[in-house]
Design a protein around this motif. Structure first.
Motif, PDB file in Angstrom:
ATOM      1  N   ARG A 148       0.812  -1.216   0.000  1.00 56.61           N
ATOM      2  CA  ARG A 148       0.000   0.000   0.000  1.00 56.61           C
ATOM      3  C   ARG A 148       0.847   1.269   0.000  1.00 56.61           C
ATOM      4  O   ARG A 148       0.482   2.265  -0.624  1.00 56.61           O
ATOM      5  N   VAL A 149       1.963   1.230   0.718  1.00 56.89           N
ATOM      6  CA  VAL A 149       2.826   2.418   0.772  1.00 56.89           C
ATOM      7  C   VAL A 149       3.951   2.357  -0.262  1.00 56.89           C
ATOM      8  O   VAL A 149       4.874   3.169  -0.251  1.00 56.89           O
ATOM      9  N   GLY A 150       3.873   1.372  -1.156  1.00 57.79           N
ATOM     10  CA  GLY A 150       4.818   1.289  -2.262  1.00 57.79           C
ATOM     11  C   GLY A 150       6.187   0.743  -1.889  1.00 57.79           C
ATOM     12  O   GLY A 150       7.185   1.061  -2.542  1.00 57.79           O
ATOM     13  N   LEU A 151       6.259  -0.088  -0.846  1.00 60.02           N
ATOM     14  CA  LEU A 151       7.564  -0.574  -0.407  1.00 60.02           C
ATOM     15  C   LEU A 151       7.639  -2.103  -0.312  1.00 60.02           C
ATOM     16  O   LEU A 151       8.429  -2.645   0.467  1.00 60.02           O
ATOM     17  N   ALA A 152       6.853  -2.767  -1.137  1.00 63.12           N
ATOM     18  CA  ALA A 152       6.840  -4.240  -1.089  1.00 63.12           C
ATOM     19  C   ALA A 152       8.245  -4.811  -1.249  1.00 63.12           C
ATOM     20  O   ALA A 152       8.610  -5.791  -0.595  1.00 63.12           O
ATOM     21  N   GLU A 153       9.051  -4.153  -2.061  1.00 59.98           N
ATOM     22  CA  GLU A 153      10.387  -4.715  -2.353  1.00 59.98           C
ATOM     23  C   GLU A 153      11.376  -4.517  -1.197  1.00 59.98           C
ATOM     24  O   GLU A 153      12.485  -5.031  -1.231  1.00 59.98           O
ATOM     25  N   LYS A 154      10.970  -3.776  -0.159  1.00 57.17           N
ATOM     26  CA  LYS A 154      11.876  -3.520   0.969  1.00 57.17           C
ATOM     27  C   LYS A 154      11.563  -4.423   2.174  1.00 57.17           C
ATOM     28  O   LYS A 154      12.092  -4.204   3.278  1.00 57.17           O
ATOM     29  N   ALA A 155      10.749  -5.422   1.968  1.00 56.76           N
ATOM     30  CA  ALA A 155      10.277  -6.256   3.081  1.00 56.76           C
ATOM     31  C   ALA A 155      11.403  -6.803   3.950  1.00 56.76           C
ATOM     32  O   ALA A 155      11.294  -6.838   5.180  1.00 56.76           O
ATOM     33  N   THR A 156      12.515  -7.208   3.337  1.00 55.39           N
ATOM     34  CA  THR A 156      13.584  -7.840   4.115  1.00 55.39           C
ATOM     35  C   THR A 156      14.724  -6.874   4.425  1.00 55.39           C
ATOM     36  O   THR A 156      15.734  -7.271   4.995  1.00 55.39           O
TER      37      THR A 156
ATOM     38  N   MET B 236      -3.257   9.214  -0.513  1.00 53.75           N
ATOM     39  CA  MET B 236      -3.940   7.966  -0.861  1.00 53.75           C
ATOM     40  C   MET B 236      -4.847   7.512   0.292  1.00 53.75           C
ATOM     41  O   MET B 236      -5.991   7.118   0.081  1.00 53.75           O
ATOM     42  N   LEU B 237      -4.308   7.609   1.508  1.00 52.75           N
ATOM     43  CA  LEU B 237      -5.105   7.213   2.679  1.00 52.75           C
ATOM     44  C   LEU B 237      -6.362   8.072   2.791  1.00 52.75           C
ATOM     45  O   LEU B 237      -7.445   7.579   3.091  1.00 52.75           O
ATOM     46  N   ALA B 238      -6.178   9.359   2.571  1.00 50.85           N
ATOM     47  CA  ALA B 238      -7.315  10.280   2.624  1.00 50.85           C
ATOM     48  C   ALA B 238      -8.357   9.887   1.583  1.00 50.85           C
ATOM     49  O   ALA B 238      -9.552   9.812   1.869  1.00 50.85           O
ATOM     50  N   ASN B 239      -7.886   9.579   0.373  1.00 52.21           N
ATOM     51  CA  ASN B 239      -8.811   9.175  -0.698  1.00 52.21           C
ATOM     52  C   ASN B 239      -9.515   7.866  -0.373  1.00 52.21           C
ATOM     53  O   ASN B 239     -10.641   7.630  -0.804  1.00 52.21           O
TER      54      ASN B 239
ATOM     55  N   THR C 221      -9.990   8.477   8.419  1.00 50.50           N
ATOM     56  CA  THR C 221     -10.154   9.674   9.242  1.00 50.50           C
ATOM     57  C   THR C 221      -8.759  10.090   9.712  1.00 50.50           C
ATOM     58  O   THR C 221      -8.033   9.280  10.282  1.00 50.50           O
ATOM     59  N   MET C 222      -8.395  11.338   9.446  1.00 55.46           N
ATOM     60  CA  MET C 222      -7.012  11.748   9.709  1.00 55.46           C
ATOM     61  C   MET C 222      -6.944  13.117  10.379  1.00 55.46           C
ATOM     62  O   MET C 222      -7.649  14.042   9.994  1.00 55.46           O
ATOM     63  N   MET C 223      -6.055  13.193  11.358  1.00 52.85           N
ATOM     64  CA  MET C 223      -5.756  14.473  12.002  1.00 52.85           C
ATOM     65  C   MET C 223      -4.258  14.683  11.795  1.00 52.85           C
ATOM     66  O   MET C 223      -3.450  13.863  12.239  1.00 52.85           O
ATOM     67  N   VAL C 224      -3.908  15.748  11.104  1.00 47.24           N
ATOM     68  CA  VAL C 224      -2.532  15.913  10.641  1.00 47.24           C
ATOM     69  C   VAL C 224      -1.980  17.263  11.087  1.00 47.24           C
ATOM     70  O   VAL C 224      -2.474  18.309  10.651  1.00 47.24           O
ATOM     71  N   VAL C 225      -0.985  17.238  11.960  1.00 50.50           N
ATOM     72  CA  VAL C 225      -0.262  18.471  12.283  1.00 50.50           C
ATOM     73  C   VAL C 225       0.811  18.633  11.215  1.00 50.50           C
ATOM     74  O   VAL C 225       1.625  17.728  10.998  1.00 50.50           O
ATOM     75  N   THR C 226       0.774  19.737  10.519  1.00 49.14           N
ATOM     76  CA  THR C 226       1.722  19.891   9.406  1.00 49.14           C
ATOM     77  C   THR C 226       2.016  21.354   9.114  1.00 49.14           C
ATOM     78  O   THR C 226       1.230  22.245   9.449  1.00 49.14           O
TER      79      THR C 226
END
Ligand code: ATP
Ligand code: MG
Length: 276
Positions: free
Chosen positions: A140-148, A198-201, A205-210
């Motif tokens: 989901r976060v685009g890091l399948a190849e970094k599993a190990t 992507m998560l928002a889409n 439910t998100m609360m983001v300090v930014t």
């Protein structure tokens, strides 16, 4: 101003209240950091919290998942009053994912192990199920190849995406983000924001300090501006960021857009905030 059509649309698409904060106060000794916060976040809503350093943004987030105990007031998550002294704190925390500026990954564990450990410890998932959920969320976060891979071999942006996947693997109802991109080199910020978008889409439910105003403008349903432990104004991003009503908001935004004009003590102090 909001048109009738927009109002009707908001009313029909907004979910039930997921987070409700009522008259929240928090003091550290004599220092009253939160001075009566009232806030409601509906299911699927993305709320960005902005404001100067020391205004209480992190403290507010930390009160929402009980990392800090409020001095006064109530917090509800999905209808449960989490400030009730009899509440099962662990059960509450399972429903809330939190992502910090520092990624807090275990350096001696692989990416997959970082994701499976809390699932197994806290949710008591068996090894195969935890690994399956880990793989799904790394994808989901685009890091399948970094599993190990080990965290030290990843860029800051990749580590932060692993931290997000770790939170998601717990199946939270709500995600809280405290300046998730502030520790990253500028070129790595985009990938993390893309994951949050992507998560928002997907309806999280998100609360983001930014401090990422472009993100807040484009992704937030609502922007909350805090100063001195109170909410000074809140509303649609285009209104709060584009046409702020309050002088304090205007002042903050102008400093943010042109830091060269800030006076000493006004810019966020990036170096001394570990753990907040
Ligand atoms: N654990 C603590 N003990 C004592 N004081 C604290 C603690 N945590 C926060 N504070 C104080 O509370 C105030 C608000 O801090 P907080 O971290 O919530 O601000 P913030 O808006 O997140 O700021 P920043 O943008 O710098 O992250 C500050 O004056 C801070 O020193
Ligand atoms: Mg903070």
């Amino acid at each position: 101003m909001t048109t009738n059509t927009e109002t009707a649309n908001t009313e029909t698409t907004a979910g039930a209240p997921e987070i409700r904060v009522r008259d929240l106060h928090k003091s550290f000794g004599d220092n009253e950091v939160l001075r009566g916060i009232d806030l409601e976040i509906r299911q699927g809503e993305v709320v960005c919290v902005i404001g100067p350093s020391g205004s209480g943004k992190s403290t507010l987030l930390r009160c929402v998942n009980l990392l800090e105990e409020p001095t006064q007031g109530q917090v509800f998550v999905g209808g449960t009053e989490i400030t009730d002294p009899d509440v099962d704190i662990d059960a509450v925390r399972r429903r809330i994912g939190m992502v910090f500026q520092q990624f807090n990954l275990f350096p001696h564990l692989t990416v997959t192990e970082n994701l499976t450990l809390p699932q197994r410890r806290v949710l008591k998932r068996d090894k195969a199920e935890a690994a399956r959920v880990a793989a799904e969320n790394l994808q989901r976060v685009g890091l399948a190849e970094k599993a190990t891979a080990y965290p030290s071999s990843l860029s800051g942006g990749q580590q932060q995406r692993v931290a997000i996947a770790r939170a998601l693997a717990m199946g939270p109802e709500v995600m809280l983000f405290d300046e998730p991109t502030s520790a990253l080199d500028p070129e790595l910020v985009g990938d993390v924001l893309a994951v949050m978008r992507m998560l928002a889409n997907d309806g999280m439910t998100m609360m983001v300090v930014t401090h990422e105003m472009t993100f807040a403008r484009e992704v937030a349903d609502r922007v909350v501006f805090m100063d001195g432990g109170v909410i000074v104004e809140e509303g649609a991003p285009a209104q709060v960021i584009g046409a702020p009503r309050h002088e304090r908001t205007r002042h903050f935004l102008s400093r943010l857009l042109d830091p060269a004009t800030a006076e000493v003590g006004e810019t966020p102090e990036r170096m001394d905030k570990a753990g907040r």
